[in-house]
Every structure is written in C-alpha cells, then in structure tokens.
Write an enzyme that holds these catalytic residues in place. Structure first.
Site, PDB file in Angstrom:
ATOM      1  N   ILE A   8       0.827  -1.223   0.000  1.00  0.00           N
ATOM      2  CA  ILE A   8       0.000   0.000   0.000  1.00  0.00           C
ATOM      3  C   ILE A   8       0.861   1.273   0.000  1.00  0.00           C
TER       4      ILE A   8
ATOM      5  N   LEU B  22      -1.929 -13.609  21.414  1.00  0.00           N
ATOM      6  CA  LEU B  22      -2.155 -14.382  22.638  1.00  0.00           C
ATOM      7  C   LEU B  22      -2.936 -15.696  22.438  1.00  0.00           C
TER       8      LEU B  22
ATOM      9  N   THR C  24      -8.123   0.832  15.901  1.00  0.00           N
ATOM     10  CA  THR C  24      -8.065  -0.031  17.088  1.00  0.00           C
ATOM     11  C   THR C  24      -8.379   0.760  18.354  1.00  0.00           C
ATOM     12  N   ASP C  25      -8.866   0.047  19.366  1.00  0.00           N
ATOM     13  CA  ASP C  25      -9.109   0.707  20.661  1.00  0.00           C
ATOM     14  C   ASP C  25      -7.791   1.125  21.327  1.00  0.00           C
ATOM     15  N   GLU C  26      -6.655   0.599  20.825  1.00  0.00           N
ATOM     16  CA  GLU C  26      -5.368   0.931  21.460  1.00  0.00           C
ATOM     17  C   GLU C  26      -5.015   2.410  21.310  1.00  0.00           C
TER      18      GLU C  26
ATOM     19  N   GLY D  98       5.906  -0.979  28.545  1.00  0.00           N
ATOM     20  CA  GLY D  98       4.774  -0.050  28.363  1.00  0.00           C
ATOM     21  C   GLY D  98       3.427  -0.735  28.306  1.00  0.00           C
ATOM     22  N   HIS D  99       3.332  -1.940  28.853  1.00  0.00           N
ATOM     23  CA  HIS D  99       2.155  -2.814  28.716  1.00  0.00           C
ATOM     24  C   HIS D  99       0.850  -2.137  29.169  1.00  0.00           C
TER      25      HIS D  99
ATOM     26  N   TYR E  70       3.202   0.838  17.848  1.00  0.00           N
ATOM     27  CA  TYR E  70       2.058   0.362  17.048  1.00  0.00           C
ATOM     28  C   TYR E  70       0.858   1.283  17.222  1.00  0.00           C
TER      29      TYR E  70
ATOM     30  N   GLU F  68       0.931  -3.183   9.910  1.00  0.00           N
ATOM     31  CA  GLU F  68       1.723  -3.965  10.842  1.00  0.00           C
ATOM     32  C   GLU F  68       0.903  -3.953  12.127  1.00  0.00           C
TER      33      GLU F  68
ATOM     34  N   LYS G  72      -1.092   3.852  14.557  1.00  0.00           N
ATOM     35  CA  LYS G  72      -2.523   3.763  14.225  1.00  0.00           C
ATOM     36  C   LYS G  72      -3.224   5.087  14.535  1.00  0.00           C
TER      37      LYS G  72
ATOM     38  N   ARG H  88      -8.239  -7.544  28.422  1.00  0.00           N
ATOM     39  CA  ARG H  88      -8.601  -7.198  27.052  1.00  0.00           C
ATOM     40  C   ARG H  88     -10.092  -7.494  26.872  1.00  0.00           C
TER      41      ARG H  88
HETATM   42  P1  NAD Z   1      -2.549  -9.105  10.466  1.00  0.00           P
HETATM   43  O1  NAD Z   1      -1.189  -8.741  10.917  1.00  0.00           O
HETATM   44  O2  NAD Z   1      -3.074 -10.475  10.725  1.00  0.00           O
HETATM   45  O3  NAD Z   1      -2.689  -8.857   8.894  1.00  0.00           O
HETATM   46  C1  NAD Z   1      -2.180  -7.715   8.273  1.00  0.00           C
HETATM   47  C2  NAD Z   1      -2.232  -7.935   6.760  1.00  0.00           C
HETATM   48  O4  NAD Z   1      -1.774  -6.734   6.132  1.00  0.00           O
HETATM   49  C3  NAD Z   1      -1.325  -9.060   6.273  1.00  0.00           C
HETATM   50  O5  NAD Z   1      -1.981  -9.839   5.307  1.00  0.00           O
HETATM   51  C4  NAD Z   1      -0.128  -8.324   5.657  1.00  0.00           C
HETATM   52  O6  NAD Z   1       0.501  -9.049   4.603  1.00  0.00           O
HETATM   53  C5  NAD Z   1      -0.814  -7.054   5.145  1.00  0.00           C
HETATM   54  N1  NAD Z   1       0.124  -5.936   5.039  1.00  0.00           N
HETATM   55  C6  NAD Z   1       0.986  -5.480   5.986  1.00  0.00           C
HETATM   56  N2  NAD Z   1       1.700  -4.454   5.508  1.00  0.00           N
HETATM   57  C7  NAD Z   1       1.257  -4.220   4.242  1.00  0.00           C
HETATM   58  C8  NAD Z   1       1.585  -3.272   3.243  1.00  0.00           C
HETATM   59  N3  NAD Z   1       2.543  -2.345   3.444  1.00  0.00           N
HETATM   60  N4  NAD Z   1       0.922  -3.327   2.075  1.00  0.00           N
HETATM   61  C9  NAD Z   1      -0.019  -4.266   1.840  1.00  0.00           C
HETATM   62  N5  NAD Z   1      -0.364  -5.198   2.740  1.00  0.00           N
HETATM   63  C10 NAD Z   1       0.248  -5.170   3.940  1.00  0.00           C
HETATM   64  O7  NAD Z   1      -3.519  -8.005  11.112  1.00  0.00           O
HETATM   65  P2  NAD Z   1      -4.999  -8.139  11.690  1.00  0.00           P
HETATM   66  O8  NAD Z   1      -4.936  -8.593  13.092  1.00  0.00           O
HETATM   67  O9  NAD Z   1      -5.839  -8.859  10.700  1.00  0.00           O
HETATM   68  O10 NAD Z   1      -5.414  -6.592  11.736  1.00  0.00           O
HETATM   69  C11 NAD Z   1      -5.988  -5.981  10.579  1.00  0.00           C
HETATM   70  C12 NAD Z   1      -6.296  -4.542  10.907  1.00  0.00           C
HETATM   71  O11 NAD Z   1      -7.193  -4.462  12.016  1.00  0.00           O
HETATM   72  C13 NAD Z   1      -5.068  -3.724  11.314  1.00  0.00           C
HETATM   73  O12 NAD Z   1      -5.198  -2.439  10.752  1.00  0.00           O
HETATM   74  C14 NAD Z   1      -5.154  -3.648  12.834  1.00  0.00           C
HETATM   75  O13 NAD Z   1      -4.562  -2.476  13.313  1.00  0.00           O
HETATM   76  C15 NAD Z   1      -6.652  -3.644  13.047  1.00  0.00           C
HETATM   77  N6  NAD Z   1      -7.138  -4.204  14.312  1.00  0.00           N
HETATM   78  C16 NAD Z   1      -6.771  -5.460  14.704  1.00  0.00           C
HETATM   79  C17 NAD Z   1      -7.306  -6.012  15.879  1.00  0.00           C
HETATM   80  C18 NAD Z   1      -6.959  -7.407  16.330  1.00  0.00           C
HETATM   81  O14 NAD Z   1      -7.388  -7.816  17.415  1.00  0.00           O
HETATM   82  N7  NAD Z   1      -6.218  -8.196  15.572  1.00  0.00           N
HETATM   83  C19 NAD Z   1      -8.226  -5.258  16.619  1.00  0.00           C
HETATM   84  C20 NAD Z   1      -8.554  -3.961  16.202  1.00  0.00           C
HETATM   85  C21 NAD Z   1      -8.032  -3.454  15.036  1.00  0.00           C
HETATM   86  O1  DAU Z   2      -7.053  -4.056  21.121  1.00  0.00           O
HETATM   87  C1  DAU Z   2      -6.868  -4.267  19.755  1.00  0.00           C
HETATM   88  C2  DAU Z   2      -5.472  -4.764  19.495  1.00  0.00           C
HETATM   89  O2  DAU Z   2      -5.415  -6.104  19.964  1.00  0.00           O
HETATM   90  C3  DAU Z   2      -5.084  -4.690  18.022  1.00  0.00           C
HETATM   91  O3  DAU Z   2      -5.039  -3.345  17.635  1.00  0.00           O
HETATM   92  C4  DAU Z   2      -3.732  -5.356  17.779  1.00  0.00           C
HETATM   93  O4  DAU Z   2      -3.451  -5.382  16.399  1.00  0.00           O
HETATM   94  C5  DAU Z   2      -3.790  -6.771  18.305  1.00  0.00           C
HETATM   95  O5  DAU Z   2      -2.529  -7.406  18.143  1.00  0.00           O
HETATM   96  C6  DAU Z   2      -4.201  -6.784  19.777  1.00  0.00           C
HETATM   97  O6  DAU Z   2      -3.174  -6.190  20.607  1.00  0.00           O
HETATM   98  P1  DAU Z   2      -2.759  -6.828  22.022  1.00  0.00           P
HETATM   99  O7  DAU Z   2      -1.413  -6.353  22.357  1.00  0.00           O
HETATM  100  O8  DAU Z   2      -3.853  -6.652  23.015  1.00  0.00           O
HETATM  101  O9  DAU Z   2      -2.762  -8.392  21.606  1.00  0.00           O
HETATM  102  P2  DAU Z   2      -1.752  -9.594  21.902  1.00  0.00           P
HETATM  103  O10 DAU Z   2      -2.434 -10.836  21.435  1.00  0.00           O
HETATM  104  O11 DAU Z   2      -0.382  -9.323  21.419  1.00  0.00           O
HETATM  105  O12 DAU Z   2      -1.709  -9.616  23.493  1.00  0.00           O
HETATM  106  C7  DAU Z   2      -2.904  -9.756  24.259  1.00  0.00           C
HETATM  107  C8  DAU Z   2      -2.502  -9.696  25.723  1.00  0.00           C
HETATM  108  O13 DAU Z   2      -1.781 -10.893  26.047  1.00  0.00           O
HETATM  109  C9  DAU Z   2      -1.589  -8.551  26.078  1.00  0.00           C
HETATM  110  O14 DAU Z   2      -1.907  -8.078  27.385  1.00  0.00           O
HETATM  111  C10 DAU Z   2      -0.183  -9.174  26.088  1.00  0.00           C
HETATM  112  C11 DAU Z   2      -0.468 -10.597  26.526  1.00  0.00           C
HETATM  113  N1  DAU Z   2       0.450 -11.632  25.998  1.00  0.00           N
HETATM  114  C12 DAU Z   2       0.634 -11.689  24.649  1.00  0.00           C
HETATM  115  C13 DAU Z   2       1.480 -12.635  24.099  1.00  0.00           C
HETATM  116  C14 DAU Z   2       1.696 -12.683  22.608  1.00  0.00           C
HETATM  117  C15 DAU Z   2       1.059 -12.537  26.841  1.00  0.00           C
HETATM  118  O15 DAU Z   2       0.860 -12.499  28.078  1.00  0.00           O
HETATM  119  N2  DAU Z   2       1.892 -13.475  26.297  1.00  0.00           N
HETATM  120  C16 DAU Z   2       2.148 -13.556  24.961  1.00  0.00           C
HETATM  121  O16 DAU Z   2       2.941 -14.420  24.541  1.00  0.00           O
END
Ligand code: NAD
Ligand code: DAU
Length: 342
Positions: free
Chosen positions: A62, A195, A127-129, A280-281, A155, A86, A159, A219
């Site tokens: 992108i 997680l 994201t809510d983050e 920074g958790h 991250y 990312e 966002k 979460r």
């Molecule tokens: P993911 O990491 O599983 O997938 C990201 C996708 O984007 C991958 O397919 C990757 O190849 C593609 N990508 C990355 N960089 C790119 C680039 N420069 N150009 C084109 N494609 C690219 O992510 P996800 O967990 O599916 O999250 C998707 C979106 O939702 C993100 O914007 C994230 O911030 C948001 N989000 C995620 C969560 C969650 O819990 N996972 C919650 C709220 C919001």
């Molecule tokens: O809230 C939305 C966000 O949720 C999205 O924007 C992000 O893309 C998505 O990755 C997610 O972020 P978190 O940091 O909350 O998710 P993660 O799964 O990395 O971690 C969830 C919680 O678990 C967090 O408090 C860290 C903890 N954790 C995570 C991992 C990977 C552990 O304790 N051990 C682990 O190995």
C-alpha cells in the site's frame, strides 16, 4: 446495487475473515484484495476466495503509489476498506519503523488514490489501542469515541497517527471517510504470534505458555465475524466523517484466558510460565459500543463461550495452516522474543 470494494490486508487475520464475509453477504459485489504478503499475510488463507469469480487479488504494497494508482484505474472501486497494517505490538517495540511506513504513509497513499480517482467511502480499520489504557481498579470506565487519543506503543501511535490523517483528509479535502476502533479480535486465521492462537498452538505442542507480567492485564475480546458485520454496517450506513467504537463488553484477564485454553485442551496449568512483562504494557481495554448500537443497531452476536470453542475447533481442524507458519521464519521470531525472556 453491485459495488467494487478494495480490501487491503485481506491475506491477514481480520481482512481475510472480512473477504469471506463480504463474498457471502454480497454475492453481487466484486471484492479486490490488495496485500503485499508480509510475514502475516498468507495465500493459503485465501485459497477458497481465489476460486470465486467475484474475487481478485493483487500482491501490492500500500506504500507503492504507482502500483496502487494502477489498481484504482483498473478496478474503479466504490469503497475502500483499509485493514493493511503492521499489527503486532511486540514487533513494534523491536522495530517501529515499518509500522510508521505502512500504517501512516500507506494510509496516506490509499487516501490520495481515493482523492485522485473518486470514491464513495474510504474506511479506516483502527483499534481501541489509540485510547491508551484504563486502570484495573476503575471497572466503571470505558473508551468512548470522545476519549482522548493517548497511545503507549509505537504500534498504537502509528494507528493514532493514521486516524488523525484520515480525519484531516475529511476536513481538508472533503474525502468521505469513516473510522472504526475495535477491541481484541479472536477466531480463525489469527496469526500464532498473538495471545489466543499462540497459547492454543503451544498447549497442543506441550510447550510453555508465556504469560507476560502477572497475567492480570485485561482485554475486551470480540469474535472476528462480529467485527466484520460491524464494518459492513459502517461502510454502508455509518455517517461520513465519524468514528465508531466496536467491542463486546467481554473483558477478561490474560491469565484467565490461558487457564481456560488449558482446560479446554486437557493440558496442565503447569505449562503456564510467567515471563518478563511487555514494555509499556497497557493494563485494560474496554469499549463502550453505545454509538454503533444506537445508530446502526450493531450488537455482538457470538458469546465468548461459543466463540472460543469455535476457535479452538478451528485450530484443531486446521493444524496444517498454523503448523506451516510456526515451522517457518516464525521459529526465529519466537526464539528472539521468548528465548531469553526469563
Ligand atoms: P494481520 O497482521 O493479521 O494482517 C495484516 C495484513 O496486512 C497481512 O496480510 C499483511 O501481509 C498485510 N500488510 C501489511 N503491511 C502491508 C503493506 N505495506 N501493504 C499491503 N499489505 C500489507 O492483522 P490483523 O490482526 O488482521 O489486523 C488488521 C487490521 O485491524 C489492522 O489495521 C489492525 O490495526 C486492526 N485491528 C486489529 C485487531 C486485532 O485484534 N487483531 C483489533 C482492532 C483493530
Ligand atoms: O485491542 C486491539 C489490538 O489487539 C489490536 O489493535 C492489535 O493489532 C492486536 O494485536 C491486539 O493487541 P494486544 O497487544 O492486546 O494483543 P496480543 O495478542 O499481542 O496480546 C494480548 C494480551 O496478552 C496482552 O496483554 C499481552 C499478553 N500476551 C501476549 C502474548 C503474545 C502474553 O501475556 N503473552 C504472549 O505471549
């Protein structure tokens, strides 16, 4: 009426679930996926979509302005939904730069293309983050759309930067945008660095379950299909220029999730290993979804008890999908992040 929808990041977790949701819900729409296939993108996830004549895939970054403009010329999208990002907080702490490139500059390129070629709606998946975190001892507090932006990690900062840029493109250029800020998703195709899938995969392999800090961080978990339904509502009926929070009132402490996964898989809690905390958790995330409920009628439909069972079943029935991932370059990532975590 038929529409052309560009879905960026459609080879990742939520994007792929959204691709399947849209192909099913809107059989007259053309869904065009743009994804550069980073470590998090997986073509095997899209194998079924590739058989659908209403689906098209472009392997494009992108941030690649020329490539993106060419896709807009070819596809003439009505709607763009930008999932590409990312997405992993831990990786952003190790290497912030690519987060700024993709999450901010990539968003800019997508919106410039929308301005140049014209668009009905540009939707930013956020994201809510971006709201930072809430204290554990104030369960009465929730994130609303008015909560100030206050980020913790590279991250979430990237966002938040993108969100501000999206709102600026609306105010300055009149671009018809919307933003959704969702809580933590879980479900099929979730990359095993996060997680829930990490704990499922490790437990199935009888490996230690690395819980950061005391495991007390909270979460607000939402089944991924409910997120997809919410975005579908926002892009069609949500107001232009608005932000919508999406979340399920389903707060759980990390340690309780990990113990639940052990129980469901018949694995001993002795696998749980407390490791050094994330820098920074964030302590607690909790969404107030009143706006999307009252304006668009959205409510989460999948209860956590059902969603986690469906998710675990999916990982049991799709071992090849995640075993292929964890046997590749992911092994080096895992060793780097967890090898000496102590
Ligand atoms: P993911 O990491 O599983 O997938 C990201 C996708 O984007 C991958 O397919 C990757 O190849 C593609 N990508 C990355 N960089 C790119 C680039 N420069 N150009 C084109 N494609 C690219 O992510 P996800 O967990 O599916 O999250 C998707 C979106 O939702 C993100 O914007 C994230 O911030 C948001 N989000 C995620 C969560 C969650 O819990 N996972 C919650 C709220 C919001
Ligand atoms: O809230 C939305 C966000 O949720 C999205 O924007 C992000 O893309 C998505 O990755 C997610 O972020 P978190 O940091 O909350 O998710 P993660 O799964 O990395 O971690 C969830 C919680 O678990 C967090 O408090 C860290 C903890 N954790 C995570 C991992 C990977 C552990 O304790 N051990 C682990 O190995």
């Amino acid at each position: 009426m038929s529409k052309n929808v560009i879905v960026t990041g459609g080879a990742g977790f939520i994007g792929a679930n959204f691709v399947y949701f849209m192909l099913n819900k809107h059989p007259d729409y053309k869904i065009v996926c743009v994804d550069c296939l980073t470590y998090a993108g997986n073509m095997s996830t899209l194998a079924d979509a590739m058989k659908n004549p209403n689906f098209k895939f472009y392997k494009t970054n992108i941030c690649d302005r020329e490539g993106i403009y060419e896709i807009f010329e070819n596809e003439k999208p009505d709607i763009v939904v930008n999932f590409a990002a990312e997405s992993h907080v831990d990786r952003s702490i190790e290497n912030p730069e690519v987060f700024l490139q993709t999450n901010i500059l990539g968003t800019q390129v997508m919106m410039d293309a929308c301005r140049k070629y014209g668009i009905e709606r540009y939707h930013q998946v956020s994201t809510d983050e971006v709201y930072g975190d809430l204290p554990l001892d104030r369960p009465d507090l929730f994130f609303t759309e008015e909560t100030p932006i206050h980020t913790s990690s590279p991250y979430s900062s990237s966002k938040a930067g993108a969100d501000l840029l999206v709102l600026a493109y609306h105010r300055t250029y009149g671009l018809p945008v919307s933003i959704s800020r969702c809580s933590n998703n879980y479900g099929p195709y979730h990359f095993p660095e996060k997680l829930i899938p990490l704990m499922i995969a490790n437990a199935l392999n009888d490996k230690p379950l690395p819980v950061y800090g005391k495991g007390e961080n909270i979460r607000d978990w939402l089944y991924v299909e409910d997120h997809c339904k919410a975005i579908d509502l926002v892009i069609h009926n949500g107001r232009v220029g608005e932000v919508y929070n999406i979340g399920g009132h389903n707060e759980m402490a990390n340690i309780d999730i990990v113990k639940l996964i052990c129980k469901k898989l018949g694995k001993p809690e002795s696998l749980i290993t407390y490791v050094a905390d994330r820098k920074g958790h964030d302590m607690r995330y909790a969404i107030d979804p009143t706006k999307i409920h009252s304006e668009l009628g959205w409510l989460p439909e999948t209860k956590f008890a059902d969603g986690i069972d469906k998710t675990i079943d999916w990982y049991l029935n799709n071992r090849e999908w995640w075993e292929t991932i964890i046997s590749g370059e992911y092994r080096d990532y895992y060793e780097k992040m967890y090898g000496n975590r102590g």
